[in-house]
Design a protein around this motif. Structure first.
Motif, PDB file in Angstrom:
ATOM      1  N   ARG A 714      62.849  26.674  39.566  1.00 54.15           N
ATOM      2  CA  ARG A 714      64.053  26.302  38.688  1.00 54.15           C
ATOM      3  C   ARG A 714      63.534  25.171  37.922  1.00 54.15           C
ATOM      4  O   ARG A 714      63.315  24.924  36.686  1.00 54.15           O
ATOM      5  N   GLU A 715      63.116  24.016  38.558  1.00 59.15           N
ATOM      6  CA  GLU A 715      62.792  22.556  38.069  1.00 59.15           C
ATOM      7  C   GLU A 715      61.423  23.105  37.316  1.00 59.15           C
ATOM      8  O   GLU A 715      61.269  22.141  36.102  1.00 59.15           O
ATOM      9  N   GLU A 716      60.520  23.577  37.722  1.00 62.41           N
ATOM     10  CA  GLU A 716      59.239  23.921  37.039  1.00 62.41           C
ATOM     11  C   GLU A 716      59.450  24.718  35.588  1.00 62.41           C
ATOM     12  O   GLU A 716      58.949  24.500  34.617  1.00 62.41           O
ATOM     13  N   PHE A 717      60.378  25.590  35.737  1.00 58.88           N
ATOM     14  CA  PHE A 717      60.750  26.578  34.738  1.00 58.88           C
ATOM     15  C   PHE A 717      61.473  25.537  33.637  1.00 58.88           C
ATOM     16  O   PHE A 717      61.291  25.639  31.955  1.00 58.88           O
ATOM     17  N   HIS A 718      62.230  24.589  33.883  1.00 57.03           N
ATOM     18  CA  HIS A 718      62.918  23.619  32.979  1.00 57.03           C
ATOM     19  C   HIS A 718      61.957  22.891  32.464  1.00 57.03           C
ATOM     20  O   HIS A 718      61.862  22.609  30.936  1.00 57.03           O
ATOM     21  N   GLN A 719      60.790  22.377  32.772  1.00 57.91           N
ATOM     22  CA  GLN A 719      59.521  21.535  32.372  1.00 57.91           C
ATOM     23  C   GLN A 719      59.126  22.345  31.167  1.00 57.91           C
ATOM     24  O   GLN A 719      58.616  21.944  30.345  1.00 57.91           O
ATOM     25  N   ASP A 720      58.788  23.577  31.836  1.00 56.19           N
ATOM     26  CA  ASP A 720      57.921  24.540  30.711  1.00 56.19           C
ATOM     27  C   ASP A 720      58.631  24.727  29.493  1.00 56.19           C
ATOM     28  O   ASP A 720      58.315  24.936  28.315  1.00 56.19           O
ATOM     29  N   LEU A 721      60.171  24.994  29.756  1.00 56.17           N
ATOM     30  CA  LEU A 721      61.054  25.093  28.544  1.00 56.17           C
ATOM     31  C   LEU A 721      61.008  23.957  27.773  1.00 56.17           C
ATOM     32  O   LEU A 721      60.990  24.175  26.383  1.00 56.17           O
ATOM     33  N   SER A 722      60.883  22.616  28.224  1.00 55.06           N
ATOM     34  CA  SER A 722      60.967  21.586  27.558  1.00 55.06           C
ATOM     35  C   SER A 722      59.832  21.384  26.521  1.00 55.06           C
ATOM     36  O   SER A 722      59.527  21.019  25.377  1.00 55.06           O
ATOM     37  N   ARG A 723      58.393  21.756  27.413  1.00 53.24           N
ATOM     38  CA  ARG A 723      57.333  21.714  26.413  1.00 53.24           C
ATOM     39  C   ARG A 723      57.221  22.718  25.267  1.00 53.24           C
ATOM     40  O   ARG A 723      56.552  22.606  24.254  1.00 53.24           O
ATOM     41  N   ARG A 724      57.824  23.906  25.368  1.00 54.79           N
ATOM     42  CA  ARG A 724      57.898  24.976  24.569  1.00 54.79           C
ATOM     43  C   ARG A 724      58.807  24.834  23.359  1.00 54.79           C
ATOM     44  O   ARG A 724      58.588  25.017  22.264  1.00 54.79           O
ATOM     45  N   TYR A 725      60.046  24.312  23.960  1.00 53.48           N
ATOM     46  CA  TYR A 725      61.138  24.026  22.616  1.00 53.48           C
ATOM     47  C   TYR A 725      61.440  22.675  22.574  1.00 53.48           C
ATOM     48  O   TYR A 725      62.391  22.431  21.707  1.00 53.48           O
ATOM     49  N   GLY A 726      60.899  21.575  23.019  1.00 53.75           N
ATOM     50  CA  GLY A 726      61.296  20.221  22.776  1.00 53.75           C
ATOM     51  C   GLY A 726      62.521  19.745  23.028  1.00 53.75           C
ATOM     52  O   GLY A 726      63.051  20.111  24.098  1.00 53.75           O
ATOM     53  N   ALA A 727      62.890  18.934  22.217  1.00 58.00           N
ATOM     54  CA  ALA A 727      64.379  18.343  22.278  1.00 58.00           C
ATOM     55  C   ALA A 727      65.639  19.541  22.526  1.00 58.00           C
ATOM     56  O   ALA A 727      66.538  19.209  23.187  1.00 58.00           O
ATOM     57  N   ALA A 728      65.256  20.664  21.803  1.00 54.77           N
ATOM     58  CA  ALA A 728      66.345  21.614  21.936  1.00 54.77           C
ATOM     59  C   ALA A 728      66.487  22.209  23.270  1.00 54.77           C
ATOM     60  O   ALA A 728      67.675  22.671  23.789  1.00 54.77           O
ATOM     61  N   ALA A 729      65.342  21.916  24.253  1.00 48.33           N
ATOM     62  CA  ALA A 729      65.687  22.483  25.468  1.00 48.33           C
ATOM     63  C   ALA A 729      66.354  21.230  26.545  1.00 48.33           C
ATOM     64  O   ALA A 729      66.495  21.565  27.772  1.00 48.33           O
ATOM     65  N   LEU A 730      66.560  19.862  25.909  1.00 47.86           N
ATOM     66  CA  LEU A 730      67.036  18.898  26.911  1.00 47.86           C
ATOM     67  C   LEU A 730      68.490  19.450  27.368  1.00 47.86           C
ATOM     68  O   LEU A 730      68.768  19.009  28.683  1.00 47.86           O
ATOM     69  N   LYS A 731      69.305  20.341  26.743  1.00 50.12           N
ATOM     70  CA  LYS A 731      70.762  20.425  27.397  1.00 50.12           C
ATOM     71  C   LYS A 731      70.529  21.324  28.325  1.00 50.12           C
ATOM     72  O   LYS A 731      71.345  21.232  29.168  1.00 50.12           O
ATOM     73  N   TYR A 732      69.681  22.400  28.554  1.00 48.11           N
ATOM     74  CA  TYR A 732      69.457  22.947  30.046  1.00 48.11           C
ATOM     75  C   TYR A 732      69.498  22.014  31.026  1.00 48.11           C
ATOM     76  O   TYR A 732      69.723  22.175  32.170  1.00 48.11           O
TER      77      TYR A 732
END
Length: 739
Positions: A714-732
């Motif tokens: 889950r943590e690794e998925f969050h990191q990948d999501l942040s790399r793909r969507y930038g600041a928009a993924a911080l809320k997750y």
């Protein structure tokens, strides 16, 4: 003197006795060889006629009898001479040998041409449609099981077989196996003018075009029907090319039925053939010689001439091959019959074998296939079933001593595997993520044609063998197209095939696509399965669900209307179908929202997982849904995992999540990251049916290590999501840390 004579007499008697014994032994062995020849020629490629063999055997018998008479005469002379110390029979060892010409009467096996262990062997197969694409896999397995050489398969296919087989071989990743495809549509004009009554249709004539279809630099090829099973190394058959004379260009086995004899029924008139004719299920073609002979013109002229009286072919290409050979017998090389043991009704196939070791190639050339009449059919059927259910993953073996050409996908996979840390507590999860599963698309007949309907929708789900019983119920509830990925072993896939063919409900549907993903590894690759089913839909929209849910009656039409009313083609939205559940195996399914609400109030239905995982569906806002009459928007919340209708080009599921946990949550999170609207449909519902817990959920509940690895993923998925969507993924990430 007397003593010397007695010694010589004893020596003579011993010599005569030994000569008689050797003569009869020679005769006995010769007769055994002759009897053996009736069944199997002692040398590959040699088939002298029985008359010649009988004459040779009779000659040996006469020679042995003459030698015995001479020996008896000489023995009588010695006994008559009495005390004469000088016997007159003096014959040297050389004199006792058969004359040189007679010694050469026995035909020695010519030296067999050997096949270099790394020589590339070429195999051509015509394959069209869903059923033939499924059948040919058993043939390929039997070849791969025995082979010791690199192989190049040349498939002449229609678009259906091309898609199926290309995906299968790409995902199979068998070393030292090359595959090429040739479009059968390009060859149809070459043979479409020939009327054909055979059940194979126009594809049964395609083998006539191989000199044109295959590459011009390909000099020879083995051509096989899809209903063939190999019981030996195909290199043995390839070696037979070395037996061809300068004029021979086609290797065939004699037909083992009486078809071409023309006596099967009154007015039976087969095409012309040499003797019994030849069967074209197994063919050796010297392509370069055929091209020099003008093969295309040769068979075409022959077919045109014969069709003037025959009007059509009965056995497709086989009739035309035989007519050409009848015209010029020097073209054919007669293969021993064990290279094509033909198991159709009333054949002479039993004369081709006496031992299991005699079998080379089995040909199920009857329309009855495994139900054919043969006194040994049970043995042949078991041999076929062995390869039918054989685990194809075991055939991914390197050939010792042969360098296989590297392929980019294989190299990337190998590099990724080497980079894994085996001491990592989550090594098994990461290894499963990298596992390359074999995929057989459209395992059963699929005839759904996508209409130019911008609102059409396909139900997408995945399942394993223990959920098979849900298929009929889903088909009764959903009339539209369905795409299913089934996680099964080779043997289970055959059980499923028999189940589907025996089911009146399933066999009546042609718009259900079944895609087999073959088992490998210890975790259930749930998101890989979803992606396989999703990728092979043909409608603009997909309904992403699970196999344990029954959609409400009429949901297919309701969704299409909703897509149109909400103008979904012009907006980015995911339509949520509210989920409920029952604890009763027998349920009177509600026919409307009003009935469902009544059952909900009575306690026979519940909102899905309200008692064990309320966060998963609470954002649907069931209280609002009870009175809603129009779609309403809801916001994403942590762990939200509704079942949705989205465009087919939606994000794929993240395949790192295997087994139980976070497989849908991660997908909904990515939909939200891509700014999909989440809209709840007011008059749609689905109900989860009870079942035993899966093996993976049991591991999740019992293993702290399993839960720990899921948290890591889950943590690794969050990191990948942040790399793909930038600041928009911080809320997750923030929402995750606040839990």
């Amino acid at each position: 003197m007397l003593r010397s004579w007695r010694v010589k007499l004893k020596l003579l008697l011993a010599t005569v006795t030994l000569a008689i014994l050797l003569s009869w032994l020679y005769l006995f062995v010769g007769s055994l060889e002759y009897g053996r020849f009736l069944l199997l020629p002692p040398c590959l490629g040699e088939q002298p006629s029985r008359d010649v063999e009988r004459e040779a055997l009779a000659s040996r018998v006469r020679r042995v009898e003459e030698e015995n008479q001479q020996l008896r005469l000489r023995l009588g002379q010695v006994q008559a001479e009495g005390s004469d110390a000088s016997p007159q029979w003096g014959v040297s060892a050389e004199d006792g040998d058969p004359p040189k010409g007679e010694r050469s009467n026995r035909t020695a096996c010519p030296k067999q041409r050997t096949v270099h262990k790394c020589e590339l062997l070429h195999v051509a197969i015509v394959c069209a449609g869903h059923n033939a694409s499924r059948d040919v896999v058993t043939l390929v397995k039997s070849i791969l099981f025995h082979r010791k050489n690199p192989l190049h398969f040349h498939f002449i296919t229609d678009s259906v077989a091309h898609q199926i087989l290309q995906t299968l071989f790409q995902s199979w990743m068998v070393p030292s196996v090359h595959v090429s495809f040739y479009n059968a549509d390009d060859l149809k004009p070459e043979v479409s003018w020939i009327p054909n009554k055979h059940y194979s249709g126009i594809y049964g004539l395609m083998k006539l075009t191989l000199t044109k279809a295959l590459p011009s630099n390909l000099s020879k090829v083995i051509v096989l029907d899809t209903d063939i099973t190999f019981a030996t190394d195909i290199a043995e058959l390839w070696a037979v090319f070395g037996k061809f004379s300068d004029k021979q260009v086609i290797g065939l086995v004699e037909n083992q039925s009486d078809w071409y004899l023309g006596n099967l029924w009154k007015n039976h008139k087969p095409w012309p053939a040499l003797g019994r004719g030849f069967n074209t299920g197994v063919i050796l073609l010297l392509l370069d010689r055929l091209r020099r002979l003008g093969w295309e013109q040769m068979w075409r002229l022959t077919a045109e001439r014969e069709l003037m009286s025959m009007l059509s072919t009965s056995l497709a290409d086989q009739d035309i091959f035989n007519a050409v050979i009848k015209q010029d017998p020097s073209l054919v090389y007669r293969l021993p019959c064990f290279w094509n043991v033909q198991l159709s009704d009333h054949t002479r196939s039993e004369q081709c074998y006496t031992e299991v070791s005699d079998l080379k190639v089995i040909h199920w050339n009857s329309p009855k296939k495994l139900r054919v009449k043969n006194k040994h059919v049970e043995f042949f059927r078991n041999l076929y079933l062995t390869f039918l259910e054989y685990d194809g993953n075991l055939l991914r073996r390197e050939l010792f001593g042969c360098a296989s050409l590297p392929s980019p996908p294989s190299n990337q996979l190998q590099q990724a595997l080497e980079e894994l840390d085996e001491d990592d507590p989550c090594y098994d999860f990461r290894r499963q993520h990298l596992t390359q599963h074999r995929v057989h698309l459209f395992f059963l007949q699929y005839e759904f044609l996508a209409l130019p309907d911008p609102t059409d929708v396909t139900l997408v789900a995945q399942l394993s063998m223990d959920r098979l019983q849900m298929l009929e119920a889903i088909c009764k509830h959903w009339a539209g197209p369905i795409s299913l990925a089934l996680y099964m072993s080779d043997a289970e896939a055959q059980q499923f095939l028999r189940y589907a063919q025996a089911s009146e409900v399933l066999s009546a549907r042609r718009n259900v696509a079944y895609h087999i993903v073959y088992k490998e590894g210890q975790f259930y690759p749930i998101n890989l399965l979803r992606n396989v089913a999703l990728a092979n839909t043909q409608t603009p929209y997909v309904f992403l669900t699970d196999i344990d849910f029954l959609p409400m009656y009429g949901l297919y039409d309701y969704l299409r209307n909703s897509i149109q009313q909400l103008e979904l083609p012009q907006r980015k939205a995911a339509l949520i179908v509210p989920a409920f559940e029952t604890l009763h195996y027998r349920l009177t399914f509600p026919k409307s929202k009003a009935e469902l609400l009544s059952m909900l109030d009575m306690g026979s239905l519940y909102t899905f997982r309200y008692h064990v995982w309320p966060k998963g569906h609470a954002p649907t806002d069931y209280a609002k849904w009870r009175t809603a009459t129009v779609p309403y928007r809801v916001a994403w919340q942590p762990d939200f995992e509704p079942y949705v209708v989205v465009r087919r080009d939606c994000p794929k599921y993240d395949q790192r999540f295997v087994g139980f946990g976070w497989n849908k949550v991660s997908h909904i999170m990515e939909l939200d990251a891509q700014e999909y609207e989440l809209l709840v449909l007011p008059n749609a519902f689905m109900i989860h049916m009870p079942h035993a817990p899966s093996f993976d959920i049991s591991k999740f509940r019992l293993s702290a290590g399993y839960r720990g690895c899921l948290q890591t993923l889950r943590e690794e998925f969050h990191q990948d999501l942040s790399r793909r969507y930038g600041a928009a993924a911080l809320k997750y990430l923030t929402a995750e840390r606040s839990l």
